[in-house]
Design an enzyme around this catalytic site. Structure first.
Site, PDB file in Angstrom:
ATOM      1  N   HIS A 152       0.955  -1.318   0.087  1.00 45.68           N
ATOM      2  CA  HIS A 152      -0.090  -0.053   0.055  1.00 45.68           C
ATOM      3  C   HIS A 152       0.820   1.434   0.095  1.00 45.68           C
ATOM      4  O   HIS A 152       0.313   2.367   0.248  1.00 45.68           O
ATOM      5  CB  HIS A 152      -1.224  -0.001   1.261  1.00 45.68           C
ATOM      6  CG  HIS A 152      -2.262  -1.001   0.810  1.00 45.68           C
ATOM      7  ND1 HIS A 152      -2.878  -1.073   2.063  1.00 45.68           N
ATOM      8  CD2 HIS A 152      -2.358  -1.764   0.013  1.00 45.68           C
ATOM      9  CE1 HIS A 152      -3.878  -2.115   1.591  1.00 45.68           C
ATOM     10  NE2 HIS A 152      -3.373  -2.232   0.205  1.00 45.68           N
ATOM     11  N   LYS A 392      44.604 -22.924  28.212  1.00 45.50           N
ATOM     12  CA  LYS A 392      45.459 -22.203  27.341  1.00 45.50           C
ATOM     13  C   LYS A 392      46.828 -21.824  27.611  1.00 45.50           C
ATOM     14  O   LYS A 392      47.036 -21.846  28.762  1.00 45.50           O
ATOM     15  CB  LYS A 392      45.072 -20.718  26.672  1.00 45.50           C
ATOM     16  CG  LYS A 392      45.030 -19.855  27.593  1.00 45.50           C
ATOM     17  CD  LYS A 392      44.314 -18.105  26.880  1.00 45.50           C
ATOM     18  CE  LYS A 392      44.494 -17.196  27.772  1.00 45.50           C
ATOM     19  NZ  LYS A 392      43.883 -15.890  27.233  1.00 45.50           N
ATOM     20  N   GLY A 403      38.675 -16.773  27.372  1.00 42.29           N
ATOM     21  CA  GLY A 403      37.735 -16.666  26.323  1.00 42.29           C
ATOM     22  C   GLY A 403      36.542 -17.472  26.603  1.00 42.29           C
ATOM     23  O   GLY A 403      35.504 -16.996  26.173  1.00 42.29           O
TER      24      GLY A 403
END
Length: 479
Positions: A152, A392, A403
């Protein structure tokens, strides 16, 4: 909504989302929550100029708009002014718009003039191709994620909007391509209609044409209506009258294979959309972890375990999402890829999303900010997050991986189901100590709680964890 009816709808619509055959049709009611008016509110001042009441003419609003144009010497300036007043171009999307934008829907149809759908999609990081004129249908924006068909028109082009009887009568001539496009989508996709009253003549024409062509074989669609509410000062007779009108309207929609879901409040629509999103994401698994060492386990055993886990995730119909976790991803992804090619079902991107971290950024502050957004974007695609190991190498020493902790925090923030695998040790064990009270006190079923408890029991070899993880994935995937 009846609970079984709701369950059936969510299950079916999520299936359509996975098949990429779901679509949305948004009516004016979807934007009302942002302060925008519906058709009655838009035309009320213009009706007053004619000595009429838009509420009493709510079934004849197109004619009402035409009467105003006629009464002003065929001048549409009053209509255009109302549009610009009531639909500011800087308005921001509602929560419902944002939820819809996050769903993997590629096709949105709307009779609305506002730009809330487009803004929500852009906010979700998607490339939007908006169509409000026929000539735009012939062109495709490169790499688009979603197309919004504004059948429309658009508030920024008020002279071109569809609003009066003249506009509707000329619609097949001026905008016939929109009719053809919507007809094709209604045949090939499953629509969810939101905020739509089904009083639009164009849609009536299209639905009738589809019904006559396909008869009992038409596609199933859904709409959400707010159940008629008893208003203060309203007579019992008027309340019952409106109930009858709604019941008849619902029954009439069945002719077009449109099933109606009733809610008592608009808040229920938000919860319904949240549930659709949660259910869809539950079939996507994010795996977080890194490992320089493996505790008491041999590296070869861990490699075999990870390879088998990658296969199991794919076998059970999950999509796997992961970054390149050190010491984890290679074996995990090898198993997943082997299973994907072995099944030969779909494309690899349907089953696997893997993105390496952008590691070589000299500025630590810039890198940390970028990694946070990177992690959030990756994790937001999943509904379940699995955490393993979490250590790590730093300055020659093995330390806990921050992390993995950060990814856990993001997963909780995004309302994922978090599944730490404590027997793998390190950060995963630390996270289980945090998660355990939440699991025990949550709304999870007793069956899932027991599966969590079994998962955390010590394991002499990592292979013992495969059946436990499989059990949890199966249970969570069915929720």
């Amino acid at each position: 909504m009846h609970i079984n009816e709701l369950d059936a709808f969510v299950k079916e619509y999520v299936k359509e989302l996975h098949n990429e055959t779901a679509a949305i049709f948004a009516g004016a009611g979807l934007s009302v929550g942002k302060g925008f008016v519906d058709w009655v509110g838009l035309l009320q001042p213009l009706a007053a100029e004619l000595g009429l009441d838009a509420e009493r003419e709510s079934d004849h609003l197109v004619a009402l708009a035409q009467h105003h144009v006629n009464d002003n010497g065929m001048n549409r300036a009053g209509l255009h002014k109302r549009l610009l007043e009531e639909f500011p171009t800087d308005a921001q999307p509602t929560v419902n718009h944002q939820l819809l934008a996050r769903l993997p829907v590629a096709v949105y149809w709307t009779t609305n003039y506002d730009r809330l759908i487009e803004r929500a999609l852009e906010g979700a990081g998607k490339i939007v191709d908006s169509k409000h004129r026929v000539d735009q249908l012939a062109f495709t924006k490169p790499r688009r994620d979603a197309v919004v068909f504004k059948m429309h028109g658009d508030v920024e082009h008020p002279a071109q909007v569809v609003l009066t009887k003249d506009d509707y009568e000329r619609y097949p001539i001026d905008r016939g391509a929109f009719i053809n496009g919507l007809t094709g989508d209604l045949v090939s996709k499953t629509f969810l209609f939101l905020g739509f009253s089904f009083k639009d003549p164009n849609l009536d024409y299209i639905l009738a044409r589809i019904r006559l062509t396909f008869q009992a074989n038409g596609r199933q669609h859904y709409c959400v209506f707010r159940r008629v509410q008893e208003q203060a000062g309203q007579s019992q007779a008027e309340y019952e009258y409106l109930q009858i009108k709604q019941r008849l309207a619902i029954n009439d929609l069945k002719r077009f294979n449109i099933k109606t879901l009733l809610v008592d409040s608009y808040d229920e629509i938000t919860e319904l959309l949240r549930r659709i999103e949660r259910t869809y994401r539950r079939k996507t698994l994010f795996i977080s972890g890194s490992a320089e060492e493996f505790g008491a386990w041999d590296k070869s055993d861990v490699s075999e375990f990870l390879n088998d886990l990658g296969k199991i995730v794919i076998q059970r119909g999950f999509r796997l999402v992961s970054g390149f976790g050190w010491g984890i991803s290679n074996d995990l992804l090898s198993g997943a890829i082997e299973q994907i090619y072995g099944q030969r079902i779909g494309h690899i991107q349907d089953h696997l999303i893997v993105r390496p971290f952008p590691r070589y950024i000299a500025d630590v502050g810039v890198r940390d900010a970028l990694w946070h957004e990177f992690r959030k974007d990756l994790i937001s695609q999943a509904g379940i997050a699995l955490f393993m190991f979490g250590n790590k190498l730093s300055d020659g020493k093995t330390v806990l991986a921050d992390g993995v902790r950060k990814e856990y925090a993001i997963a909780r923030e995004l309302d994922l189901v978090t599944v730490p695998v404590a027997p793998t040790g390190y950060v995963a064990n630390e996270l289980w100590q945090l998660d355990e009270p939440g699991v025990k006190s949550s709304a999870m079923s007793e069956e899932i709680k027991q599966a969590f408890a079994r998962l955390q029991a010590p394991a002499a070899k990592p292979q013992e964890l495969l059946s436990r993880i499989s059990e949890i994935l199966d249970l969570l995937g069915k929720e």
